[in-house]
Design an enzyme around this catalytic site. Sequence first.
Site, mmCIF file in Angstrom:
data_model
loop_
_atom_site.group_PDB
_atom_site.id
_atom_site.type_symbol
_atom_site.label_atom_id
_atom_site.label_comp_id
_atom_site.label_asym_id
_atom_site.label_seq_id
_atom_site.Cartn_x
_atom_site.Cartn_y
_atom_site.Cartn_z
ATOM 1 N N ARG A 1 -2.085 -2.745 13.427
ATOM 2 C CA ARG A 1 -1.171 -3.897 13.335
ATOM 3 C C ARG A 1 0.136 -3.702 14.081
ATOM 4 O O ARG A 1 0.847 -4.680 14.300
ATOM 5 C CB ARG A 1 -0.896 -4.244 11.858
ATOM 6 C CG ARG A 1 -1.990 -5.078 11.268
ATOM 7 C CD ARG A 1 -1.607 -5.806 10.003
ATOM 8 N NE ARG A 1 -2.805 -6.478 9.501
ATOM 9 C CZ ARG A 1 -3.116 -6.621 8.238
ATOM 10 N NH1 ARG A 1 -2.308 -6.148 7.302
ATOM 11 N NH2 ARG A 1 -4.222 -7.235 7.887
ATOM 12 N N SER B 1 -6.283 -9.023 -4.224
ATOM 13 C CA SER B 1 -6.305 -7.720 -4.914
ATOM 14 C C SER B 1 -6.725 -7.891 -6.369
ATOM 15 O O SER B 1 -7.488 -7.079 -6.915
ATOM 16 C CB SER B 1 -4.929 -7.067 -4.850
ATOM 17 O OG SER B 1 -4.624 -6.724 -3.526
ATOM 18 N N ARG C 1 -10.284 -6.526 -8.363
ATOM 19 C CA ARG C 1 -10.217 -5.692 -9.565
ATOM 20 C C ARG C 1 -10.822 -6.409 -10.771
ATOM 21 O O ARG C 1 -11.519 -5.799 -11.591
ATOM 22 C CB ARG C 1 -8.767 -5.311 -9.864
ATOM 23 C CG ARG C 1 -8.244 -4.254 -8.888
ATOM 24 C CD ARG C 1 -6.739 -4.268 -8.846
ATOM 25 N NE ARG C 1 -6.196 -3.193 -8.034
ATOM 26 C CZ ARG C 1 -6.113 -3.201 -6.697
ATOM 27 N NH1 ARG C 1 -6.558 -4.236 -6.012
ATOM 28 N NH2 ARG C 1 -5.581 -2.180 -6.050
ATOM 29 N N ASP D 1 1.216 -5.738 3.401
ATOM 30 C CA ASP D 1 0.312 -6.703 4.055
ATOM 31 C C ASP D 1 1.059 -7.838 4.746
ATOM 32 O O ASP D 1 0.431 -8.708 5.349
ATOM 33 C CB ASP D 1 -0.639 -7.314 3.013
ATOM 34 C CG ASP D 1 -1.685 -6.302 2.584
ATOM 35 O OD1 ASP D 1 -1.955 -5.352 3.338
ATOM 36 O OD2 ASP D 1 -2.238 -6.459 1.466
HETATM 37 C C1 S3P Z 1 -4.624 -3.276 -1.520
HETATM 38 C C2 S3P Z 1 -3.839 -2.217 -1.137
HETATM 39 C C3 S3P Z 1 -3.195 -2.104 0.175
HETATM 40 C C4 S3P Z 1 -3.252 -3.432 0.932
HETATM 41 C C5 S3P Z 1 -4.595 -4.100 0.817
HETATM 42 C C6 S3P Z 1 -4.898 -4.414 -0.632
HETATM 43 C C7 S3P Z 1 -5.236 -3.285 -2.860
HETATM 44 O O1 S3P Z 1 -3.859 -1.112 0.930
HETATM 45 O O2 S3P Z 1 -2.930 -3.215 2.280
HETATM 46 O O3 S3P Z 1 -4.662 -5.302 1.552
HETATM 47 O O4 S3P Z 1 -5.745 -4.326 -3.300
HETATM 48 O O5 S3P Z 1 -5.207 -2.222 -3.507
HETATM 49 P P1 S3P Z 1 -3.459 0.452 0.831
HETATM 50 O O6 S3P Z 1 -3.789 0.933 -0.505
HETATM 51 O O7 S3P Z 1 -4.300 1.107 1.897
HETATM 52 O O8 S3P Z 1 -2.003 0.515 1.143
#
Ligand code: S3P
Length: 464
Positions: free
Chosen positions: A377, A22, A26, A346
């Site tokens: 899932r 993540s 970003r 996750d």
């Molecule tokens: C993430 C947000 C989550 C997560 C994904 C990574 C992110 O998804 O499941 O693997 O980096 O913002 P959601 O925003 O759909 O919950």
Amino acid sequence: MRLRVSSAGALRGEIDLPGDKSLSHRAALFAALGEGESRLSNFLVAGVTQVMLNALTALGVVWELDGSTLSVQGAGLTGLCSPETTIDCGNSATTMRLLAGLLAYAGLPAILDGSPGLRRRPMERVVEPLSKMGVPIHADGGRAPLVFGRRVKQLEALQYTLPIASAQVKSCLLIAGLAADGPTRLTEPGPSIDHSERMLRILGLTVVIEARNGGPIPIHEARGGLYLGVEGYTQVSGNLRYTTHLVPPKKLSLPFMRFSLPGDISSAAFILVAALITPGSQVRLRDVLLNPTRTGLLEALMTMGADIRIYPTGERQGEPIGDVLVRSSSLRTIQVSGPLVVRMIDEFPAFAVAAACARGRTFVRDAQELRHKESNRISALCSELQHLGIDADETHDGFSITGGEQPQGGVVDSHGDHRLAMALTVAGLVCKQPVVVNGAEVISESFPDFLAVLQSLGAQVAYD
Ligand code: S3P
């Protein structure tokens, strides 16, 4: 590709993990909007981040990878250009939703598309609020491809309540909000991942989070108060709603970044569970991201009796980090529901394997969002665990697992889901018979070194 794993002796050692997924997404995106050269070390080099980097190339951004160090020549807030062809987001919903925010911000015509799996995932959740801001966007049936027209007017400031807590949706709207004619105000029914907010603050923007029954909570204070049960943090409270305010930038520039990315807590999850369930194990994970919106699994496992110790080592780019020491433990069951679900969204594949090794029945509720991940899932996890002889039952919004018996083992399938493939591999460490995971190549989407790390700790695992 098929992977074969057999019951292991103790796992022991110290490991470093690849950079957080993540944060890598970003950091690359904000570096692209910065002035000057950003340098991101321990960047995650994997399938999902490669599609993000390719997309940035298509938008005119120059970057270079040297091992896991990514250098990005920032295009500045106004320097992106329209892509000549459709941008392929592969299997990465984070890439698609963050880029949707970036294209809305930049006002450029473009098409975002992806794999058949990504085309099935819900995109209406970004299309609807972006349309409210005045973004010329279209998606048939609320699914990819997302088609953006050229924007001719400034975006309208958005005040919006997200139907579900989602960091991807929130981040998309915050990025778009950088070009809005006033503050963005987003309310969520839970504390979703807050990396975008933290990074935007570090880059000099005003971002404030407010809990419904309290006053504004600047992030650096919220860190201690909002979320977690590990040292220094308190448990998330009841049914608070979270509102994020973003004030658009006055000056038209973002600084460059120097950031050494901490290890991915979601990749750490598989190693943690592997060590917990394999008798005699002791593993130290160095320099792990400990953002309290991501550490729900640690809290759940500790409640189950896991011997996990956390050694905070400070903050980097506004993100708490530390070392985590885990020893094999005898686990009790737990019920997971409410805000904790969002903070370990996750981690359910890894968690399910821990539950299969805990005495008694574990329940997960309020987790219907798991049906919209890289696979469904809930169904995929339950059916593959059943193939290993584990008593796992699907419910409409979660699952229940009865643990305590040593699973049989057998042949299972990844369903094209990297986290499912890794969880099934970890389950193979404690099965009576070897486990074969079909479709295991998908692991390289997020953790290409997964096998090498497990092998370095002593696991019997290899590609067939
Ligand atoms: C993430 C947000 C989550 C997560 C994904 C990574 C992110 O998804 O499941 O693997 O980096 O913002 P959601 O925003 O759909 O919950």
